[in-house]
Write an enzyme that holds these catalytic residues in place. Sequence first.
Site, PDB file in Angstrom:
ATOM      1  N   ARG A  88      73.390  50.169  18.732  1.00 55.95           N
ATOM      2  CA  ARG A  88      73.064  51.593  18.803  1.00 55.95           C
ATOM      3  C   ARG A  88      73.989  52.351  19.749  1.00 55.95           C
ATOM      4  NH1 ARG A  88      66.412  51.158  18.456  1.00 55.95           N
ATOM      5  NH2 ARG A  88      66.330  51.295  16.185  1.00 55.95           N
ATOM      6  N   LYS A 112      53.956  41.638   3.169  1.00 53.19           N
ATOM      7  CA  LYS A 112      52.729  42.179   2.593  1.00 53.19           C
ATOM      8  C   LYS A 112      52.968  43.440   1.775  1.00 53.19           C
ATOM      9  CE  LYS A 112      49.626  40.352   6.157  1.00 53.19           C
ATOM     10  NZ  LYS A 112      48.560  40.688   7.123  1.00 53.19           N
ATOM     11  N   GLY A 145      65.099  46.570   9.988  1.00 59.68           N
ATOM     12  CA  GLY A 145      65.502  45.516  10.919  1.00 59.68           C
ATOM     13  C   GLY A 145      65.691  44.152  10.285  1.00 59.68           C
ATOM     14  N   GLY A 150      61.628  52.555  10.825  1.00 58.64           N
ATOM     15  CA  GLY A 150      60.585  53.434  10.309  1.00 58.64           C
ATOM     16  C   GLY A 150      61.125  54.617   9.534  1.00 58.64           C
TER      17      GLY A 150
END
Length: 396
Positions: A39, A197, A354, A377
């Site tokens: 980053r 999931k 990620g 996100g």
Amino acid sequence: MTRNFKTLDDMGDIAGKRVLVREDLNVPMADGHVTDATRLRAAISTVTELADRGAIVLVLAHFGRPKGVPSPEFSTAQLAIPFGQVLGRPVRYIDWEGAADAVATLQPGDIALLENTRFFGGEEKNDPAVVDRFAALGDLYVNDAFSAAHRAHASTAGLAHKLPAFAGRQMEAELDALDKALGNPEHPVAAVVGGAKVSTKLDVLKHLVGQVDHLIIGGGMANTFLAARGVNVGKSLCEHDLTGTAEEIFDAADKAGCTIHLPYDVVVATEFKPNPATRTVNVHEVAADEMILDVGPAAVEALGDVLKNCRTLVWNGPLGAFETPPFDAATVSLAKTAAALTSDGSLVSVAGGGDTVAALNQAGAAGAFTFVSTAGGAFLEWMEGRELPGVAALAR
């Protein structure tokens, strides 16, 4: 390409101007050292260009989760030296106490890193008072932090409404790549969606079936779709209570003309550990005491053929339990195929998240992809078709 946001090219003469630049410098640290400078490196192009054009560059960033309470543990002071080493030029740290006086001493071309934006409780609430405090320090605003753009914070959204706002080079590259992937892609479009999931990516799947031509489902979530089709998945991770939802997604895909691809051969084991005894079997041959841990080689080869007939690929999530060998084989194989097609110029490939970045790096394929987003996100919410406040605030 028609953009609805301004970039550094639209800023004009900025010599002597104070430019507030929102970067994502929330890097992992151990024993006082940055363990992954990805980053920090992502900020180089924007920060150095502004400094070279004579701006006074004031970098805004959050670090950790201080929850509005200042503490040395979460101070950006510890990032100033490593950030300067990455930039190849000095970076001055400025505390919020006396910030205006400190900024007044800076010269054109100087770079300063302001204290953690989240030391203000109102930062995450987009409090107008916090926005005003930030804005008072600058003349112009640049958002270069796509990974924080899914939050309507003072430093990501509020400032863009207070000062003339522009997208930084990293933000510009990210938005251009995402537009090519799902905004205005060249068809046929394929999406690879993996993960443990279905429940964590329901909105992604529901949105994608109306956007792409081929939806490739992998990871543990594929087991739920297989179960919905009447396959006995043994001891595999499976959300049996969501098989009805899986059927709804199948129906939506049929109506939209989207083909859902599930594995028809799989790699199974009776225990989940590195390098256990495994079998490669048809999905209908999974024993009661076995668990599906990766996509089989025949299915991976067929998926590679799907990609060869596509022009665009968006990828989020691994096909198997890639962190544990040998269950990384399918992800590595398909990633290498996508990388080769991208290198040949026949595929635009965009990946994010990620686990996805880690998997592509493990495959040695990340460098060949058209664009790999480090956002987690924000990338997922973009795949869900949601408006990102930090991006919307940059709209002209």
